[in-house]
Every structure is written in structure tokens, then in C-alpha cells.
Design a protein around this motif. Sequence first.
Motif, PDB file in Angstrom:
ATOM      1  N   ILE A 195       8.758  10.233 -16.918  1.00 41.52           N
ATOM      2  CA  ILE A 195       9.278  11.541 -17.311  1.00 41.52           C
ATOM      3  C   ILE A 195      10.503  11.867 -16.474  1.00 41.52           C
ATOM      4  O   ILE A 195      10.503  11.666 -15.256  1.00 41.52           O
ATOM      5  CB  ILE A 195       8.204  12.632 -17.119  1.00 41.52           C
ATOM      6  CG1 ILE A 195       7.045  12.406 -18.090  1.00 41.52           C
ATOM      7  CG2 ILE A 195       8.792  14.026 -17.314  1.00 41.52           C
ATOM      8  CD1 ILE A 195       5.904  13.368 -17.899  1.00 41.52           C
ATOM      9  N   MET A 196      11.532  12.380 -17.132  1.00 43.85           N
ATOM     10  CA  MET A 196      12.706  12.846 -16.399  1.00 43.85           C
ATOM     11  C   MET A 196      12.686  14.368 -16.325  1.00 43.85           C
ATOM     12  O   MET A 196      12.551  15.044 -17.349  1.00 43.85           O
ATOM     13  CB  MET A 196      14.005  12.385 -17.062  1.00 43.85           C
ATOM     14  CG  MET A 196      15.250  12.860 -16.308  1.00 43.85           C
ATOM     15  SD  MET A 196      16.776  12.000 -16.766  1.00 43.85           S
ATOM     16  CE  MET A 196      16.965  12.511 -18.476  1.00 43.85           C
ATOM     17  N   VAL A 197      12.795  14.894 -15.116  1.00 42.50           N
ATOM     18  CA  VAL A 197      12.860  16.334 -14.874  1.00 42.50           C
ATOM     19  C   VAL A 197      14.310  16.689 -14.547  1.00 42.50           C
ATOM     20  O   VAL A 197      14.862  16.207 -13.553  1.00 42.50           O
ATOM     21  CB  VAL A 197      11.933  16.753 -13.714  1.00 42.50           C
ATOM     22  CG1 VAL A 197      12.129  18.229 -13.389  1.00 42.50           C
ATOM     23  CG2 VAL A 197      10.476  16.467 -14.062  1.00 42.50           C
ATOM     24  N   GLU A 217       5.238   8.629 -13.718  1.00 41.93           N
ATOM     25  CA  GLU A 217       6.404   8.256 -12.924  1.00 41.93           C
ATOM     26  C   GLU A 217       7.482   9.295 -13.214  1.00 41.93           C
ATOM     27  O   GLU A 217       7.771   9.586 -14.380  1.00 41.93           O
ATOM     28  CB  GLU A 217       6.903   6.868 -13.309  1.00 41.93           C
ATOM     29  CG  GLU A 217       8.143   6.436 -12.542  1.00 41.93           C
ATOM     30  CD  GLU A 217       8.684   5.096 -12.997  1.00 41.93           C
ATOM     31  OE1 GLU A 217       9.825   4.765 -12.613  1.00 41.93           O
ATOM     32  OE2 GLU A 217       7.978   4.395 -13.751  1.00 41.93           O
ATOM     33  N   VAL A 218       8.076   9.865 -12.175  1.00 40.50           N
ATOM     34  CA  VAL A 218       9.005  10.975 -12.355  1.00 40.50           C
ATOM     35  C   VAL A 218      10.398  10.592 -11.860  1.00 40.50           C
ATOM     36  O   VAL A 218      10.553  10.068 -10.754  1.00 40.50           O
ATOM     37  CB  VAL A 218       8.530  12.241 -11.615  1.00 40.50           C
ATOM     38  CG1 VAL A 218       9.443  13.426 -11.943  1.00 40.50           C
ATOM     39  CG2 VAL A 218       7.083  12.569 -11.985  1.00 40.50           C
ATOM     40  N   VAL A 219      11.390  10.856 -12.695  1.00 39.39           N
ATOM     41  CA  VAL A 219      12.795  10.663 -12.342  1.00 39.39           C
ATOM     42  C   VAL A 219      13.453  12.036 -12.337  1.00 39.39           C
ATOM     43  O   VAL A 219      13.338  12.785 -13.310  1.00 39.39           O
ATOM     44  CB  VAL A 219      13.497   9.733 -13.350  1.00 39.39           C
ATOM     45  CG1 VAL A 219      14.982   9.618 -13.021  1.00 39.39           C
ATOM     46  CG2 VAL A 219      12.835   8.363 -13.369  1.00 39.39           C
ATOM     47  N   LEU A 270      21.171   8.776 -15.915  1.00 44.79           N
ATOM     48  CA  LEU A 270      19.836   8.217 -15.694  1.00 44.79           C
ATOM     49  C   LEU A 270      19.172   7.833 -17.011  1.00 44.79           C
ATOM     50  O   LEU A 270      18.448   6.834 -17.084  1.00 44.79           O
ATOM     51  CB  LEU A 270      18.968   9.223 -14.936  1.00 44.79           C
ATOM     52  CG  LEU A 270      19.320   9.435 -13.466  1.00 44.79           C
ATOM     53  CD1 LEU A 270      18.548  10.628 -12.898  1.00 44.79           C
ATOM     54  CD2 LEU A 270      19.014   8.178 -12.653  1.00 44.79           C
ATOM     55  N   PHE A 271      19.417   8.628 -18.044  1.00 46.45           N
ATOM     56  CA  PHE A 271      18.816   8.332 -19.347  1.00 46.45           C
ATOM     57  C   PHE A 271      19.351   7.017 -19.903  1.00 46.45           C
ATOM     58  O   PHE A 271      18.630   6.275 -20.574  1.00 46.45           O
ATOM     59  CB  PHE A 271      19.091   9.472 -20.330  1.00 46.45           C
ATOM     60  CG  PHE A 271      18.283   9.384 -21.590  1.00 46.45           C
ATOM     61  CD1 PHE A 271      16.979   9.866 -21.627  1.00 46.45           C
ATOM     62  CD2 PHE A 271      18.806   8.805 -22.733  1.00 46.45           C
ATOM     63  CE1 PHE A 271      16.217   9.765 -22.785  1.00 46.45           C
ATOM     64  CE2 PHE A 271      18.059   8.700 -23.890  1.00 46.45           C
ATOM     65  CZ  PHE A 271      16.763   9.183 -23.919  1.00 46.45           C
ATOM     66  N   GLU A 272      20.620   6.738 -19.637  1.00 44.72           N
ATOM     67  CA  GLU A 272      21.201   5.467 -20.072  1.00 44.72           C
ATOM     68  C   GLU A 272      20.641   4.300 -19.268  1.00 44.72           C
ATOM     69  O   GLU A 272      20.520   3.182 -19.773  1.00 44.72           O
ATOM     70  CB  GLU A 272      22.725   5.515 -19.917  1.00 44.72           C
ATOM     71  CG  GLU A 272      23.435   6.378 -20.941  1.00 44.72           C
ATOM     72  CD  GLU A 272      23.317   5.807 -22.344  1.00 44.72           C
ATOM     73  OE1 GLU A 272      23.427   4.579 -22.503  1.00 44.72           O
ATOM     74  OE2 GLU A 272      23.096   6.592 -23.284  1.00 44.72           O
TER      75      GLU A 272
END
Length: 227
Positions: free
Chosen positions: A6-8, A29-31, A42-44
Motif C-alpha cells: 500500500i502506498m500512503v 507492506e507500506v510505501v 514511486l508508483f512507476e
Amino acid sequence: MAGFRIMVVEDEERMRQLLHLYMQNEGFEVVDAYDGQQALDLFEKYPMDLVILDVMLPNVDGWTVCRQIRQGSQVPIIMLTARGEENDKLFGFDLGVDDYVVKPFSPKELVARVKALLKRSRGNANAQDRVIKYESLSIEPLSRRVTINDEDIILTPKEFDLLFFLASHPGQVFSREQLLHHVWGYDFYGDSRTVDAHVKNLRSKLGNYGRYIVTVWGVGYKFDDSV
């Protein structure tokens, strides 16, 4: 729910750390990203299973981040906003937002929404696995793929769920409240215009096949391939 990344995306450090902690405690797992541009970078770089995205961000705002993600990804997106106005929500749904959480909010509620979205986006193991075909329109539930003339149609998770549900019950009329229950679930805190916004998006993306989603005035919607 181990195995999910998951990206926050939140510029306020204390809130970002709090969300990170809650998600990490659930086994995710957290980004983290502190602004819109970092989020896009980061998404790329990393595959994400879900994005928690604040609207008000420095450099690149949340709306722009959402729009760019939706150009090539169906990853579930939950928007965090200090404004709960209906027009803002409808604008977000037009961009492809899957859910909204209005600040201040309960972190436990956010965790529940994250889990519900991940469950629906990955599909239910007991769900129908048959491919639905209407002329050149193909809906594949296991791969969550929609094609027209073998060309992929990019839908958000909720758009896919709504299309699959309606197409699985051809000719049956559903009220907006029934669709909210079946597609969004009891945990969704929204109103009937959420359904209208998603139907509008589906019709646009499906082109000529959008006519199959028929409005039944005063009631709701149905899927009818005879029109």
C-alpha cells in the motif's frame, strides 16, 4: 492481509506516520510519499495494490496524481479529504476514485475500507468465473479484464464490479440502493449519486456498448443487450 503493498500519500508527517503504523500492524507492506511527484515516481517504480491519497499535496495535487495513475492502472484509490462536499466526491469518482474518507476519521475505519477494497479488487474465490460475452464485448471476472474487439478497456475496480454485476443479471432492474449494497457493500458510506457517477463513466468507456446499461426512470438501472 500479508502480501499487499500500500502506498500512503500524505504531506502531514504525523498523519503519514500514523497511517503507516496502522497499515503495517495489519501486515501490509507500506510505501510512503510526502508529495504528489514522489507518489508518481514511486508508483512507476513499485507495483502497488492500493493507494491512500490525500487531496491537498505540495507540487502535484491529489487529483492530478489520481488522473495520471488512472491513465494506465486500475489500482484501488482511497482519497483523504478535509472536504466532504458532494461535488468534490462526484469529481473524484469521475476521475476514478474508489472511496472517500473525510478528515478527521478513525484509522480503524480506514483499515476496514482498505481491506474491503482489496478483497473486492482481487475478486472473491467463490465468485462466478465464467466469461460474459455480448457481441464484441467480453467481461472476464478472473482476470478482471474487459475488452471490446479484443482491445482492453481500462476500468477502475468499482467500475468493473458494477459492470460485471449488471451483466451477470441481464434484464433485471436494480435500484441505486440495491447496487450500493451489492457492489459497494454495507461498509460504504455514500449516497445514490455514487452509482450515477460510475454508470456515467462506464457508458463513456464502453462507447457504443454503453447503451446496454439502461436507466429505468424512477427505479434504477438494468443491463439490456437488446437495445
